[in-house]
Write a protein that holds these residues in place. Structure first.
Motif, PDB file in Angstrom:
ATOM      1  N   THR A  58       0.842  -1.202   0.000  1.00 11.02           N
ATOM      2  CA  THR A  58       0.000   0.000   0.000  1.00 11.02           C
ATOM      3  C   THR A  58       0.873   1.245   0.000  1.00 11.02           C
ATOM      4  O   THR A  58       0.620   2.190  -0.763  1.00 11.02           O
ATOM      5  CB  THR A  58      -0.947  -0.003   1.218  1.00 11.02           C
ATOM      6  OG1 THR A  58      -1.785  -1.160   1.135  1.00 11.02           O
ATOM      7  CG2 THR A  58      -1.793   1.257   1.265  1.00 11.02           C
ATOM      8  N   TYR A  59       1.898   1.249   0.829  1.00 12.42           N
ATOM      9  CA  TYR A  59       2.807   2.396   0.890  1.00 12.42           C
ATOM     10  C   TYR A  59       3.463   2.627  -0.472  1.00 12.42           C
ATOM     11  O   TYR A  59       3.505   3.764  -0.963  1.00 12.42           O
ATOM     12  CB  TYR A  59       3.859   2.169   1.975  1.00 12.42           C
ATOM     13  CG  TYR A  59       4.822   3.318   2.120  1.00 12.42           C
ATOM     14  CD1 TYR A  59       4.415   4.513   2.696  1.00 12.42           C
ATOM     15  CD2 TYR A  59       6.130   3.212   1.669  1.00 12.42           C
ATOM     16  CE1 TYR A  59       5.298   5.579   2.829  1.00 12.42           C
ATOM     17  CE2 TYR A  59       7.018   4.266   1.804  1.00 12.42           C
ATOM     18  CZ  TYR A  59       6.597   5.452   2.376  1.00 12.42           C
ATOM     19  OH  TYR A  59       7.468   6.511   2.497  1.00 12.42           O
ATOM     20  N   LEU A  60       3.955   1.567  -1.099  1.00 16.92           N
ATOM     21  CA  LEU A  60       4.596   1.724  -2.413  1.00 16.92           C
ATOM     22  C   LEU A  60       3.600   2.175  -3.472  1.00 16.92           C
ATOM     23  O   LEU A  60       3.925   2.997  -4.334  1.00 16.92           O
ATOM     24  CB  LEU A  60       5.280   0.428  -2.832  1.00 16.92           C
ATOM     25  CG  LEU A  60       6.534   0.077  -2.034  1.00 16.92           C
ATOM     26  CD1 LEU A  60       7.087  -1.269  -2.463  1.00 16.92           C
ATOM     27  CD2 LEU A  60       7.589   1.170  -2.169  1.00 16.92           C
ATOM     28  N   PHE A  61       2.374   1.669  -3.406  1.00 21.73           N
ATOM     29  CA  PHE A  61       1.322   2.107  -4.329  1.00 21.73           C
ATOM     30  C   PHE A  61       1.089   3.616  -4.178  1.00 21.73           C
ATOM     31  O   PHE A  61       1.036   4.351  -5.166  1.00 21.73           O
ATOM     32  CB  PHE A  61       0.027   1.332  -4.060  1.00 21.73           C
ATOM     33  CG  PHE A  61      -1.175   1.894  -4.744  1.00 21.73           C
ATOM     34  CD1 PHE A  61      -1.373   1.723  -6.108  1.00 21.73           C
ATOM     35  CD2 PHE A  61      -2.125   2.612  -4.021  1.00 21.73           C
ATOM     36  CE1 PHE A  61      -2.491   2.251  -6.741  1.00 21.73           C
ATOM     37  CE2 PHE A  61      -3.246   3.136  -4.639  1.00 21.73           C
ATOM     38  CZ  PHE A  61      -3.432   2.958  -6.005  1.00 21.73           C
ATOM     39  N   MET A  66       2.035   9.402  -5.823  1.00 19.35           N
ATOM     40  CA  MET A  66       2.608  10.702  -5.487  1.00 19.35           C
ATOM     41  C   MET A  66       3.769  11.032  -6.417  1.00 19.35           C
ATOM     42  O   MET A  66       3.881  12.154  -6.905  1.00 19.35           O
ATOM     43  CB  MET A  66       3.086  10.704  -4.032  1.00 19.35           C
ATOM     44  CG  MET A  66       3.723  11.998  -3.604  1.00 19.35           C
ATOM     45  SD  MET A  66       4.308  11.938  -1.902  1.00 19.35           S
ATOM     46  CE  MET A  66       5.363  10.521  -1.905  1.00 19.35           C
ATOM     47  N   THR A  67       4.623  10.071  -6.682  1.00 19.94           N
ATOM     48  CA  THR A  67       5.791  10.297  -7.533  1.00 19.94           C
ATOM     49  C   THR A  67       5.372  10.684  -8.943  1.00 19.94           C
ATOM     50  O   THR A  67       6.017  11.527  -9.575  1.00 19.94           O
ATOM     51  CB  THR A  67       6.696   9.052  -7.545  1.00 19.94           C
ATOM     52  OG1 THR A  67       7.135   8.816  -6.201  1.00 19.94           O
ATOM     53  CG2 THR A  67       7.901   9.253  -8.430  1.00 19.94           C
ATOM     54  N   GLN A  68       4.308  10.098  -9.429  1.00 21.81           N
ATOM     55  CA  GLN A  68       3.799  10.489 -10.752  1.00 21.81           C
ATOM     56  C   GLN A  68       3.449  11.970 -10.767  1.00 21.81           C
ATOM     57  O   GLN A  68       3.763  12.684 -11.717  1.00 21.81           O
ATOM     58  CB  GLN A  68       2.599   9.643 -11.146  1.00 21.81           C
ATOM     59  CG  GLN A  68       2.953   8.231 -11.518  1.00 21.81           C
ATOM     60  CD  GLN A  68       1.725   7.374 -11.792  1.00 21.81           C
ATOM     61  OE1 GLN A  68       0.594   7.837 -11.760  1.00 21.81           O
ATOM     62  NE2 GLN A  68       1.965   6.100 -12.047  1.00 21.81           N
ATOM     63  N   ALA A  69       2.819  12.434  -9.706  1.00 16.07           N
ATOM     64  CA  ALA A  69       2.469  13.859  -9.616  1.00 16.07           C
ATOM     65  C   ALA A  69       3.722  14.720  -9.503  1.00 16.07           C
ATOM     66  O   ALA A  69       3.832  15.764 -10.145  1.00 16.07           O
ATOM     67  CB  ALA A  69       1.540  14.103  -8.431  1.00 16.07           C
ATOM     68  N   ALA A 120      13.798   1.467   0.553  1.00 15.64           N
ATOM     69  CA  ALA A 120      14.737   1.656  -0.552  1.00 15.64           C
ATOM     70  C   ALA A 120      13.984   1.869  -1.866  1.00 15.64           C
ATOM     71  O   ALA A 120      14.374   2.712  -2.687  1.00 15.64           O
ATOM     72  CB  ALA A 120      15.678   0.457  -0.668  1.00 15.64           C
ATOM     73  N   ALA A 121      12.910   1.134  -2.072  1.00 16.43           N
ATOM     74  CA  ALA A 121      12.102   1.301  -3.287  1.00 16.43           C
ATOM     75  C   ALA A 121      11.470   2.690  -3.325  1.00 16.43           C
ATOM     76  O   ALA A 121      11.386   3.315  -4.393  1.00 16.43           O
ATOM     77  CB  ALA A 121      11.030   0.216  -3.365  1.00 16.43           C
ATOM     78  N   MET A 125      12.228   5.806  -6.155  1.00 16.17           N
ATOM     79  CA  MET A 125      11.171   6.422  -6.967  1.00 16.17           C
ATOM     80  C   MET A 125      11.288   7.939  -7.040  1.00 16.17           C
ATOM     81  O   MET A 125      10.772   8.551  -7.961  1.00 16.17           O
ATOM     82  CB  MET A 125       9.790   6.111  -6.376  1.00 16.17           C
ATOM     83  CG  MET A 125       9.264   4.768  -6.666  1.00 16.17           C
ATOM     84  SD  MET A 125       7.578   4.677  -6.004  1.00 16.17           S
ATOM     85  CE  MET A 125       7.700   3.183  -5.076  1.00 16.17           C
ATOM     86  N   PHE A 126      11.929   8.552  -6.043  1.00 16.04           N
ATOM     87  CA  PHE A 126      11.945  10.011  -5.961  1.00 16.04           C
ATOM     88  C   PHE A 126      12.570  10.597  -7.215  1.00 16.04           C
ATOM     89  O   PHE A 126      13.664  10.194  -7.611  1.00 16.04           O
ATOM     90  CB  PHE A 126      12.694  10.467  -4.702  1.00 16.04           C
ATOM     91  CG  PHE A 126      12.493  11.922  -4.390  1.00 16.04           C
ATOM     92  CD1 PHE A 126      11.300  12.367  -3.860  1.00 16.04           C
ATOM     93  CD2 PHE A 126      13.482  12.844  -4.653  1.00 16.04           C
ATOM     94  CE1 PHE A 126      11.100  13.712  -3.576  1.00 16.04           C
ATOM     95  CE2 PHE A 126      13.297  14.185  -4.379  1.00 16.04           C
ATOM     96  CZ  PHE A 126      12.103  14.618  -3.840  1.00 16.04           C
ATOM     97  N   PRO A 127      11.914  11.564  -7.851  1.00 12.27           N
ATOM     98  CA  PRO A 127      12.370  12.032  -9.162  1.00 12.27           C
ATOM     99  C   PRO A 127      13.613  12.919  -9.168  1.00 12.27           C
ATOM    100  O   PRO A 127      14.215  13.107 -10.211  1.00 12.27           O
ATOM    101  CB  PRO A 127      11.165  12.818  -9.688  1.00 12.27           C
ATOM    102  CG  PRO A 127      10.445  13.270  -8.474  1.00 12.27           C
ATOM    103  CD  PRO A 127      10.663  12.177  -7.451  1.00 12.27           C
ATOM    104  N   ASP A 128      14.040  13.456  -8.047  1.00 16.31           N
ATOM    105  CA  ASP A 128      15.148  14.405  -8.043  1.00 16.31           C
ATOM    106  C   ASP A 128      16.193  14.002  -7.015  1.00 16.31           C
ATOM    107  O   ASP A 128      16.124  14.374  -5.855  1.00 16.31           O
ATOM    108  CB  ASP A 128      14.640  15.818  -7.745  1.00 16.31           C
ATOM    109  CG  ASP A 128      15.705  16.885  -7.949  1.00 16.31           C
ATOM    110  OD1 ASP A 128      16.892  16.548  -8.075  1.00 16.31           O
ATOM    111  OD2 ASP A 128      15.338  18.060  -7.989  1.00 16.31           O
ATOM    112  N   VAL A 129      17.186  13.238  -7.462  1.00 15.37           N
ATOM    113  CA  VAL A 129      18.213  12.751  -6.558  1.00 15.37           C
ATOM    114  C   VAL A 129      19.032  13.906  -5.981  1.00 15.37           C
ATOM    115  O   VAL A 129      19.437  13.872  -4.832  1.00 15.37           O
ATOM    116  CB  VAL A 129      19.122  11.725  -7.277  1.00 15.37           C
ATOM    117  CG1 VAL A 129      20.258  11.280  -6.370  1.00 15.37           C
ATOM    118  CG2 VAL A 129      18.291  10.526  -7.711  1.00 15.37           C
ATOM    119  N   GLY A 130      19.266  14.946  -6.741  1.00 13.49           N
ATOM    120  CA  GLY A 130      20.020  16.091  -6.234  1.00 13.49           C
ATOM    121  C   GLY A 130      19.359  16.706  -5.016  1.00 13.49           C
ATOM    122  O   GLY A 130      20.043  17.083  -4.052  1.00 13.49           O
TER     123      GLY A 130
END
Length: 188
Positions: A58-61, A66-69, A120-121, A125-130
């Motif tokens: 559920t958390y990953l879903f 959220m990551t898509q947004a 870790a997953a 997923m986070f779009p901005d590693v910086g």
């Protein structure tokens, strides 16, 4: 012979779990989750071997949603402060549009139920590693668990979303103030 699993039913179970966690916390029973999904509790366990597995999924879903947004706001060519502001705004907008999912994500993010693999997953997923690296190396977070930084960020966002929801005509002002607090804590 067992019926094949349906991806639609699996998604419906994840959505029901998110709603149950938002309403009752991580202590929400699997019976309640199954009832909210309109299935028998045994069906839930055909899709997820345990409650812990269900909550991790559920958390990953929710993180995927959220990551898509957030990804829609991500411009790798922008300087870090502009990227951070764009991601912050999208996060607050997502939280306002998905209040129940945001509450569930916030509750799950600070629980011991999540496995290291799930965490870790989520990070991957986070779009901005910086931005993630800047947060991790900030003076406030130096030497602390990354989960502490996540919890601080979620707390600032929760307050921002709460007040923006209570006073929609001031939502933009709350987003700006919330970002300034976030920026001073982590990016200055």
């Amino acid at each position: 012979m067992a019926r094949p699993k349906s991806e639609e039913k699996r998604k419906h179970l994840l959505e029901a779990a998110a709603a149950a966690v938002a309403e009752r916390g991580v202590g929400a029973s699997t019976a309640l989750i199954a009832k909210m999904a309109g299935v028998a509790e045994g069906t839930l366990f055909r899709y997820f071997p345990s409650k812990e597995a269900l909550l991790n999924e559920t958390y990953l879903f929710l993180c995927e949603q959220m990551t898509q947004a957030l990804s829609q706001a991500f411009e790798a060519s922008q300087p870090l402060p502009q990227r951070a502001r764009a991601i912050w705004d999208r996060y607050i907008d997502w939280g306002l549009a998905n209040r129940s999912w945001h509450r569930a994500t916030a509750q799950l993010s600070v629980t011991e139920i999540l496995t290291e693999e799930t965490r870790a997953a989520d990070v991957a997923m986070f779009p901005d590693v910086g931005l993630a690296e800047a947060l991790a190396s900030s003076e406030i977070l130096a030497g602390n668990s990354p989960r502490f930084g996540d919890a601080l960020l979620v707390a600032i966002a929760d307050v921002t979303i709460q007040f923006a929801a209570m006073e929609p005509n001031r939502a933009e002002a709350y987003k700006i103030s919330g970002f300034k607090a976030f920026q001073r804590m982590f990016l200055d």
